[in-house]
Design a protein around this motif. Sequence first.
Motif, mmCIF file in Angstrom:
data_model
loop_
_atom_site.group_PDB
_atom_site.id
_atom_site.type_symbol
_atom_site.label_atom_id
_atom_site.label_comp_id
_atom_site.label_asym_id
_atom_site.label_seq_id
_atom_site.Cartn_x
_atom_site.Cartn_y
_atom_site.Cartn_z
ATOM 1 N N ILE A 134 50.422 56.203 27.239
ATOM 2 C CA ILE A 134 49.796 56.962 26.233
ATOM 3 C C ILE A 134 50.610 57.964 25.458
ATOM 4 O O ILE A 134 51.549 58.877 26.460
ATOM 5 N N LYS A 135 51.131 58.064 24.548
ATOM 6 C CA LYS A 135 51.961 58.803 23.796
ATOM 7 C C LYS A 135 51.274 60.230 23.310
ATOM 8 O O LYS A 135 50.001 60.305 23.003
ATOM 9 N N ASP A 136 52.091 61.221 23.052
ATOM 10 C CA ASP A 136 51.516 62.550 22.485
ATOM 11 C C ASP A 136 50.820 62.158 21.302
ATOM 12 O O ASP A 136 51.218 61.542 20.289
ATOM 13 N N GLY A 137 49.590 62.771 21.059
ATOM 14 C CA GLY A 137 48.840 62.675 19.760
ATOM 15 C C GLY A 137 48.046 61.336 19.935
ATOM 16 O O GLY A 137 47.330 61.348 18.715
ATOM 17 N N TYR A 138 47.931 60.595 20.771
ATOM 18 C CA TYR A 138 47.256 59.318 20.919
ATOM 19 C C TYR A 138 45.629 59.586 20.905
ATOM 20 O O TYR A 138 45.229 60.604 21.265
ATOM 21 N N ARG A 139 44.851 58.810 20.068
ATOM 22 C CA ARG A 139 43.570 58.697 20.081
ATOM 23 C C ARG A 139 43.037 57.377 20.783
ATOM 24 O O ARG A 139 43.518 56.435 20.430
ATOM 25 N N ILE A 140 42.268 57.737 22.027
ATOM 26 C CA ILE A 140 42.156 56.670 22.876
ATOM 27 C C ILE A 140 40.605 56.421 22.831
ATOM 28 O O ILE A 140 39.582 57.318 22.925
ATOM 29 N N LEU A 141 40.097 55.183 23.268
ATOM 30 C CA LEU A 141 38.669 54.728 23.138
ATOM 31 C C LEU A 141 38.585 54.075 24.384
ATOM 32 O O LEU A 141 39.242 53.400 25.046
ATOM 33 N N THR A 142 37.502 54.712 25.149
ATOM 34 C CA THR A 142 37.074 53.987 26.373
ATOM 35 C C THR A 142 35.704 53.595 26.424
ATOM 36 O O THR A 142 34.941 54.398 25.548
ATOM 37 N N HIS A 143 35.154 52.906 27.191
ATOM 38 C CA HIS A 143 33.771 52.475 27.539
ATOM 39 C C HIS A 143 33.259 52.506 28.891
ATOM 40 O O HIS A 143 34.067 52.294 29.587
ATOM 41 N N CYS A 144 31.869 52.936 28.889
ATOM 42 C CA CYS A 144 31.297 53.099 30.521
ATOM 43 C C CYS A 144 31.892 54.238 31.078
ATOM 44 O O CYS A 144 32.511 55.242 30.499
ATOM 45 N N ASN A 145 32.020 54.171 32.257
ATOM 46 C CA ASN A 145 32.479 55.259 33.259
ATOM 47 C C ASN A 145 33.321 54.566 34.290
ATOM 48 O O ASN A 145 32.755 54.235 35.422
ATOM 49 N N SER A 146 34.430 54.599 34.190
ATOM 50 C CA SER A 146 35.479 54.123 34.905
ATOM 51 C C SER A 146 36.520 55.092 35.706
ATOM 52 O O SER A 146 37.135 55.560 34.771
ATOM 53 N N GLU A 147 36.341 55.191 36.716
ATOM 54 C CA GLU A 147 37.219 56.132 37.578
ATOM 55 C C GLU A 147 38.822 55.979 37.457
ATOM 56 O O GLU A 147 39.648 56.812 36.896
ATOM 57 N N ALA A 148 39.123 54.500 37.333
ATOM 58 C CA ALA A 148 40.601 54.215 37.106
ATOM 59 C C ALA A 148 40.867 54.432 35.619
ATOM 60 O O ALA A 148 42.118 54.943 35.581
ATOM 61 N N ALA A 149 40.497 54.055 34.571
ATOM 62 C CA ALA A 149 40.681 54.382 33.352
ATOM 63 C C ALA A 149 40.303 55.803 33.081
ATOM 64 O O ALA A 149 41.483 56.264 32.464
ATOM 65 N N ARG A 190 27.503 54.120 42.059
ATOM 66 C CA ARG A 190 27.905 52.948 40.931
ATOM 67 C C ARG A 190 29.450 53.305 40.811
ATOM 68 O O ARG A 190 30.041 54.301 41.314
ATOM 69 N N GLY A 191 29.864 52.226 40.006
ATOM 70 C CA GLY A 191 31.348 52.194 39.612
ATOM 71 C C GLY A 191 31.947 51.109 40.700
ATOM 72 O O GLY A 191 31.548 51.517 41.839
ATOM 73 N N ALA A 192 32.769 50.343 40.145
ATOM 74 C CA ALA A 192 33.133 49.129 41.184
ATOM 75 C C ALA A 192 34.260 49.872 42.340
ATOM 76 O O ALA A 192 33.960 49.455 43.278
ATOM 77 N N GLY A 193 34.847 50.775 42.109
ATOM 78 C CA GLY A 193 35.748 51.261 43.106
ATOM 79 C C GLY A 193 34.736 52.038 44.307
ATOM 80 O O GLY A 193 34.816 51.833 45.597
ATOM 81 N N ARG A 194 33.789 52.667 43.664
ATOM 82 C CA ARG A 194 33.126 53.775 44.456
ATOM 83 C C ARG A 194 32.086 52.804 45.434
ATOM 84 O O ARG A 194 31.780 53.214 46.643
ATOM 85 N N ILE A 195 31.383 51.635 44.839
ATOM 86 C CA ILE A 195 30.637 50.937 45.604
ATOM 87 C C ILE A 195 31.471 50.247 46.876
ATOM 88 O O ILE A 195 30.906 50.296 47.939
ATOM 89 N N GLY A 196 32.661 49.937 46.575
ATOM 90 C CA GLY A 196 33.368 49.105 47.576
ATOM 91 C C GLY A 196 33.534 50.288 48.540
ATOM 92 O O GLY A 196 33.627 49.938 49.970
ATOM 93 N N ARG A 197 34.077 51.541 48.465
ATOM 94 C CA ARG A 197 34.383 52.693 49.472
ATOM 95 C C ARG A 197 33.213 52.834 49.958
ATOM 96 O O ARG A 197 33.050 52.966 51.321
#
Length: 305
Positions: free
Chosen positions: A114-129, A19-26
Amino acid sequence: MGMDIIYETYEKIKSMEIRGAGRIGRAAAKALRDYAKSITDIDDNEFKNKMIDAGNILKSARPTAVSLPNAIKYVLNGLNDKNPKEAVIKKAEEFIISSSNATKKIGEIGSNRIKDGYRILTHCNSEAALNVIKTAHRNGKHIKVICTETRPRNQGYLTAKDLANEGIDTTLIVDSAVRYFIKEVDLVVVGADAITSNGCLVNKIGTSQIALIAHERRVPFLTAAETYKFHPKTIVGELIEIEERSSDEIHVFEEQYINKIKLRNPAFDITPAQYIDGIITEIGVIPPQGAWYIIEKYFGELFNE
Ligand SMILES: O=P(O)(O)OC[C@H]1O[C@H](OP(=O)(O)O)[C@H](O)[C@@H]1O
């Protein structure tokens, strides 16, 4: 081997073992390469028909991530060559390598945001992100990441473990807690299953709610998308099919409720372009309004079909 490799890969993509868009293409490119290698002693026309059939089977495994048909189209372009078998194998290798390189390049480019000290939010599981986030961390930036569970399949657990293994400060939250935590977030980075010609993002269900919440709080929202995640047919008005997966994935009720309660399980949603601050591609960060240009540049030949 023969067609078995095609059916095996089809099943693995459909069941989301791969799964994951890139992985299914490969995975599709690899299956077409190995299938092409296994075909011997037939004329070019028969070879072409077999490869087209194989491509159609793979394409039908999942409907939404455009990386799948784009990868297949790229590989099967080799069928127009005077030596189709060699060309298909070469094109498959090219796709696999360029796709992996693209996700690395996206990591480098995106990490500049992304700056030093940043707090980042992500969703799902993306290789690229995740490459964006991990590259920032590897470059010595002190970051914290919040990831959502991503019901119903909980791909967020994969993300959380990956980040923790990298030594990144990681917090897992339930999907409905995003608005509660947005005050602690400097940047949202997610992946992409498809980008439309008008700059909308098709990604894991829940992405559009996160984008809306980020927009309300003026937290920048970025998506990481290789150029093969741009959907060529949206330029001629085609709509992207949103995959609706089995209700078994969310089934929680006792037997007596089975026919009384409807269950719906769409796997993706659409984030309008106005909530997207940038699309990180391997050729640079573009505004959503640049999607048309990417499709015209990389998939222009489709207009003549
Ligand atoms: O190509 P990469 O960046 O890895 O993933 C892109 C997207 O693919 C995933 O879909 P699923 O889990 O296969 O339904 C998620 O929606 C993720 O954002």
